[in-house]
Design an enzyme around this catalytic site. Structure first.
Site, short mmCIF file in Angstrom:
data_model
loop_
_atom_site.label_atom_id
_atom_site.label_comp_id
_atom_site.label_asym_id
_atom_site.label_seq_id
_atom_site.Cartn_x
_atom_site.Cartn_y
_atom_site.Cartn_z
CG MET A 1 102.72 41.94 15.77
SD MET A 1 103.08 40.47 16.71
CE MET A 1 102.16 39.25 15.80
CB CYS A 2 102.71 44.25 20.81
SG CYS A 2 100.99 43.86 21.22
#
Length: 263
Positions: A1-2
């Site tokens: 995830m970012c």
């Protein structure tokens, strides 16, 4: 995830958007407030920005955490731009691509980022490979799901689609092939922003000075931040923001039961 962020508006130093706010993208690399998956975004970062008179953006990307890069601190302090896209990365799976796997990805005037993960990567994407020009596959910057999603988007852009249409159609196509994928996509051409909310948070802020910010989460506590509903396409130009619902391919209509014949 970012976590990622795009900005259009009056020219200002990169750091004013990415470092100085109390909950900036810089801080979100180790202390995001609204991230639903993963905890620390330390697997790389990048920023792309536009200079006056040049439609092709510059990029600065690194494989390590943003807080460990003193050169970025200097760059963010003095480089100014009226349009940018930046991201901090939490890798879905381990890989050896280094900074090549860090957003933003780029082609021509476009900058792109993916916040999420493709379910079942890479096997789930095998049915979609045949629709991608071979030269695009061979030119992928990295061997991860985000780079492949960018390749799908890019094929549509080169085919004549507008940014929003390219993002929307790609999200639906990937979600149909890999249900459960998280597909928050973000891109800009320096003049407008397009984004999707699909499985994680997305917010936008229209500022009094005419600037617009689209981000995974608010970088401060300004009450004017607006959350984008899940399964939505966002298109922003200036301070005009348009939200359009996206059809989830997993939603199936149940046929109505046949009517009883009249007697």
């Amino acid at each position: 995830m970012c976590r990622h962020l795009a900005y259009l508006g009056p020219e200002e130093p990169l750091g004013r958007l990415l470092v100085e706010p109390p909950h900036s993208l810089y801080r979100q690399s180790w202390a995001p407030r609204r991230q639903r998956y993963g905890t620390v975004n330390a697997d790389g970062f990048g920023v792309g920005w536009y200079a006056d008179g040049d439609p092709v953006p510059a990029r600065y990307r690194r494989a390590g955490p943003i807080w460990a890069d003193l050169s970025f601190a200097d760059l963010a302090r003095v480089v100014r731009s009226s349009a940018l896209l930046a991201a901090v990365r939490d890798a879905t799976v381990a890989g050896a691509d280094g900074e090549a796997a860090a957003a933003p990805f780029a082609a021509g005037a476009w900058l792109f980022s993916h916040n999420g993960a493709v379910k079942g990567w890479p096997g789930s994407m095998a049915p979609l490979v045949s629709g991608v020009p071979p030269e695009d596959l061979l030119s992928m910057e990295a061997r991860n799901d985000s780079a492949f999603v960018w390749t799908l988007v890019l094929a549509r852009l080169r085919g004549g689609d507008e940014m929003g249409q390219a993002l929307a159609d790609t999200v639906v196509e990937v979600a149909e092939a890999a249900p459960g994928s998280r597909l928050n996509l973000l891109m800009t051409d320096g003049e407008s922003i397009a984004a999707t909310a699909w499985g994680d948070t997305l917010w936008y802020l229209t500022r009094p000075d005419g600037g617009t910010v689209v981000a995974s989460e608010p970088y401060d506590d300004d009450p004017h931040w607006q959350e984008v509903p899940d399964r939505t396409l966002l298109a922003a130009s200036g301070t005009d923001v348009l939200l359009t619902p996206l059809k989830d391919p997993s939603d199936t209509l149940v046929p109505a039961p046949p009517k009883e014949p009249r007697t």
